[in-house]
Write an enzyme that holds these catalytic residues in place. Structure first.
Site, PDB file in Angstrom:
ATOM      1  N   ASP A 132       6.790 -22.370 -10.419  1.00  0.00           N
ATOM      2  CA  ASP A 132       5.588 -22.767  -9.923  1.00  0.00           C
ATOM      3  C   ASP A 132       6.136 -21.583  -8.364  1.00  0.00           C
ATOM      4  OD1 ASP A 132       3.526 -23.202  -7.463  1.00  0.00           O
ATOM      5  OD2 ASP A 132       4.105 -24.896  -7.372  1.00  0.00           O
ATOM      6  N   GLY A 190       9.312 -33.126 -17.248  1.00  0.00           N
ATOM      7  CA  GLY A 190       8.229 -32.606 -17.461  1.00  0.00           C
ATOM      8  C   GLY A 190       9.040 -31.982 -18.744  1.00  0.00           C
ATOM      9  N   VAL A 232      -1.875 -28.158 -12.823  1.00  0.00           N
ATOM     10  CA  VAL A 232      -1.977 -28.491 -14.171  1.00  0.00           C
ATOM     11  C   VAL A 232      -1.621 -30.013 -14.971  1.00  0.00           C
ATOM     12  CG1 VAL A 232      -2.624 -25.940 -15.133  1.00  0.00           C
ATOM     13  CG2 VAL A 232      -0.630 -27.161 -15.011  1.00  0.00           C
TER      14      VAL A 232
END
Ligand code: IMP
Length: 184
Positions: free
Chosen positions: A112, A53, A162
């Site tokens: 997160d 990511g 998201v």
């Protein structure tokens, strides 16, 4: 350059809308790059990106850094194809660089629960870096319950899924130039 900038995207039957524009993201990257350049003046930090990511955020962030710096990558297990964390983390690729005595900036796409960064901070600390800071593009601060000290945060965001700008949903959406949020 024609970037991929739709207003809405539909992946796996889920609808996402634009949450952070390309301009907002790049403006923030620039501020963070300047801050890091000041904080690590004369120190030649090494950025360690967490794959997959973080690759786009790190690539853009580094180009706003105006001091000598280096880069390496590691890879952790991901969410798989789900929208919630599996609650487990394991290594898929380790760093190649020797970080003993170095100034390390660990770069993540999103924090997160904090599980991954908590794990990586402990793991990299064992190699005795001179300093170890965490930079993340996004922080779901309401969801973080593991102990993580983030030095550089792009944006604090609500606890919603998201994607875009490196972040995927079931491996799709990483090529979107903006950040999109799940429509409730
Ligand atoms: P944590 O270990 O719970 O902090 O989760 C961190 C990792 O979960 C990130 O590196 C992402 O790969 C993934 N992740 C967490 N939230 C999202 C999201 O909203 N979209 C896509 N990936 C996410």
């Amino acid at each position: 350059m024609n970037q991929y900038l739709p207003d809405k995207v539909n992946i796996n039957g889920e609808q996402f809308r634009v949450y952070l524009t390309e301009e907002e993201i790049q403006q923030r990257n620039k501020q963070l790059g300047q801050q890091i350049s000041q904080d690590f003046k004369d120190k030649q930090p090494i950025f360690i990106g967490v794959l997959n990511g973080a690759f786009i955020f790190l690539a853009d962030l580094m180009r706003y850094v105006t001091i000598p710096c280096e880069v390496d990558f590691l890879k952790l297990s991901s969410y798989g194809d789900e929208k919630v964390s599996s609650g487990q983390v394991h290594d898929l690729k380790n760093i190649d660089a020797d970080i003993k005595g170095r100034h390390v900036i660990l770069v993540e796409d999103i924090v997160d629960t904090g599980l991954s960064m908590n794990y990586l901070h402990k793991k990299l600390s064992q190699f005795a870096p001179d300093s170890l800071s965490i930079a993340t593009m996004l922080h779901k601060h309401e969801a973080t319950h593991h102990d993580v000290k983030i030095k550089y945060t792009g944006f604090k965001i609500p606890n919603l899924f998201v994607l875009g700008y490196g972040l995927d949903y079931a491996q799709e959406g990483r090529n979107l130039a903006q950040i999109y949020i799940l429509e409730e």
